[in-house]
Design an enzyme around this catalytic site. Structure first.
Site, mmCIF file in Angstrom:
data_model
loop_
_atom_site.group_PDB
_atom_site.id
_atom_site.type_symbol
_atom_site.label_atom_id
_atom_site.label_comp_id
_atom_site.label_asym_id
_atom_site.label_seq_id
_atom_site.Cartn_x
_atom_site.Cartn_y
_atom_site.Cartn_z
ATOM 1 N N LYS A 83 0.754 -1.350 0.034
ATOM 2 C CA LYS A 83 -0.065 -0.068 0.068
ATOM 3 C C LYS A 83 0.856 1.131 -0.014
ATOM 4 O O LYS A 83 0.848 2.047 -0.871
ATOM 5 C CB LYS A 83 -1.019 0.037 1.112
ATOM 6 C CG LYS A 83 -1.907 1.255 1.121
ATOM 7 C CD LYS A 83 -2.645 1.142 2.548
ATOM 8 C CE LYS A 83 -2.037 1.614 3.878
ATOM 9 N NZ LYS A 83 -2.747 1.780 4.860
ATOM 10 N N ASP A 143 -6.620 1.012 1.267
ATOM 11 C CA ASP A 143 -6.797 1.505 2.627
ATOM 12 C C ASP A 143 -7.890 1.044 3.257
ATOM 13 O O ASP A 143 -8.609 0.281 2.490
ATOM 14 C CB ASP A 143 -6.399 2.856 2.846
ATOM 15 C CG ASP A 143 -7.909 3.666 2.566
ATOM 16 O OD1 ASP A 143 -8.730 3.226 1.695
ATOM 17 O OD2 ASP A 143 -7.887 4.636 3.111
#
Length: 227
Positions: free
Chosen positions: A126, A145
């Site tokens: 991420k 997220d």
């Protein structure tokens, strides 16, 4: 109760079209000026609000201007400098380790490949995706997220629970040119309307195409299971 379109691809495109109209100016909310500042900010943002990160980095970036500054920092002092950030002691170790690796292996510069970034301490896929997109203008994947996880499942774009598997489902149905903005649009919608506990389905632009829209049924918006 809303229903999704005939395919996940069609659903993704319709979601994008509507959210582009709703949030035309959405973008990353972390404040930074350099690639290194972005990398540091994203590492600090894990399980912490962007607002708190921005408050902290305002002084942090004045003190630590290069990878070498982090590499040579006293770890306890660095932890004090980011006090108030979630897991500040662990993240101080990550920042020092990142500085050391950048100095030793990358001439102090932030690398531009997924493999090199994810080799850095405290950097997962991420974080690497954010850095690639916003520091290097490279779309390697989709940033997943907590908002993207929640909304992608609610909207029927994935049934997966693990971020890496969710990302794979999303890159299969979201047009590549929209990978970067997809995240920001879902984050904006997740903050403003489709919140975790009390989503405002009555005022949601996606209600009629959302299979999790509350309607009159007791459906768990996160899992699709009966309460």
């Amino acid at each position: 109760m809303g229903t999704m379109l005939d395919s996940r691809e069609a659903q993704a495109v319709e979601v994008l079209d509507r959210l582009y109209d709703e949030y035309p100016d959405t973008d990353i909310s972390l404040e930074f000026e350099t690639k290194l500042e972005l990398l540091v900010a994203v590492v600090l943002s894990a399980q912490c609000t962007d607002e708190r990160v921005n408050e902290t980095t305002e002084e942090l970036f004045e003190k630590y201007r290069s990878a070498a500054d982090y590499a040579t920092a006293d770890e306890e002092e660095l932890a004090d400098d980011i006090y108030g950030i979630t897991y500040h002691n662990s993240k101080a170790g990550y920042l020092k380790g990142i500085g050391e690796t950048l100095v030793e292996e990358h001439d102090g510069e932030v690398p531009d490949t997924m493999s090199a970034l994810t080799d850095l301490p405290g950097v997962g896929r991420k974080t690497a995706n954010v850095v690639l997109q916003h520091a290097h203008d490279i779309n390697e994947g989709i940033v997943v997220d907590t908002h993207v996880q929640r909304l992608s499942r609610r909207l029927g774009l994935t049934e997966e629970e693990q971020p890496n598997k969710i990302e794979q489902d999303l890159v299969d149905v979201v047009p590549e040119d929209d990978w970067r903005m997809f995240t920001h649009l879902l984050i904006s919608h997740g903050r403003e309307v489709c919140t975790a506990r009390n989503p405002d389905c009555d005022d949601c632009e996606l209600a009629d195409i959302c299979p999790s829209e509350r309607g009159d049924s007791d459906v768990d918006l996160a899992s699709g299971e009966q309460w």
